[in-house]
Design an enzyme around this catalytic site. Sequence first.
Site, short mmCIF file in Angstrom:
data_model
loop_
_atom_site.label_atom_id
_atom_site.label_comp_id
_atom_site.label_asym_id
_atom_site.label_seq_id
_atom_site.Cartn_x
_atom_site.Cartn_y
_atom_site.Cartn_z
N GLY A 70 92.67 11.45 12.15
CA GLY A 70 92.42 11.58 13.64
C GLY A 70 93.08 13.13 14.03
O GLY A 70 94.16 13.66 13.40
N GLY A 118 91.65 8.43 9.83
CA GLY A 118 90.30 8.36 10.49
C GLY A 118 89.41 8.68 9.63
O GLY A 118 88.14 8.15 9.90
N GLU A 141 99.99 5.89 7.72
CA GLU A 141 100.23 5.99 9.11
C GLU A 141 101.67 5.38 9.40
O GLU A 141 102.29 5.40 10.42
CB GLU A 141 99.40 5.04 9.97
N ASP A 149 94.97 1.54 10.90
CA ASP A 149 93.82 1.44 11.88
C ASP A 149 92.35 1.74 11.15
O ASP A 149 92.22 1.53 10.15
CB ASP A 149 94.26 2.08 13.00
#
Length: 355
Positions: A70, A118, A141, A149
């Site tokens: 992301g 992401g 992360e 995530d």
Amino acid sequence: MHAPMIEPDLIVRREGAAGVIRLNRPKALNALTLEMTRGIADALDAFAADPKIALVLLEGAGERGLCAGGDIRGLYESARIKGDLGKIFWREEYIVNARIANYPKPYVAYMDGFVMGGGIGLAGHASHRVVTENTKVAMPEVGLGFFPDVGGTWLLSRAPGELGTYFGLTGLTMNGADAVVCGLADVLIRTTDWAALRETLTTAAAGTDAAGVMATLKRFASASEVGPVTKRRDLIHRAFAHDSVEEIIAALEQDGSDFAQATLQALADKSPRGLKVTLKLLRLARTSSSLEECLKREYLAALEVFDSADFVEGVRAAIIDKDRNPAWQPPDLAGVTPDIVARYLAKRDVELTFP
């Protein structure tokens, strides 16, 4: 003299029987923005409704990789001013992740080069996942005070034994062969075969089903190999089977091998808070019944991350100032109490719902 045309960050088009989605920010390693996420959602709707589209193909522009994750810099700037980008971006991103997992047509992700964070959300839930000799898959992360995530807890918790726990906590990279073993990819091909495979996919007959696409991929598959981490699976399964980070570290220290020492080093610079939250989420995901259940839990945890000092500090140290010297809060595992971890699982006024 005409000014050069500026291409959009997301290219969506039809090529033969394929609906192509190309992430097009090569200088940023195709990092995913909110606008790109919305464009992907619109493309998925259009391709699903088009009877001339047999399959969807996800790829990244440039030669370095599919997607580095992301748009962390944008999220960092918003978190610093207590903005709401995280709440909006993660909701829309996670809904797209679930949409990909349940997509009605074959969805082929070409996972060449870097596929991180992401990028795994866009590729790891695909029905058909192609990796290469250049693939570098990672969910790093925890080094940003975050956790894996985009449904990462669902995917990693379903890897054989404790391989997913190892990759989730260390944030280290798996190659294509390891990704196949861990269930984050389906087929390993040579990059020299991609052009021919891509041509075959884009000329597929309308109505081509998932089994037909998988048979095509396997025709191009490279000889199977054992990934470097898979070779260490006995130690990984033994050390990472514990349900506390402290016990995992103790098991690695007791083993004392070069691999155990390297693993300890990888854990040492991670956010203590991130490590404990990640392990908790991975263990909860293991008994979850669906990707959506995990995404809902991840959304609540992500909102707590967005409010925490560790996320801003982790991004600052890794991406903004690049001093690689984050000041985590708390600074050690002992300071991360069960009450702190519980905040990442607590109900909030907002929750993730799927259309």
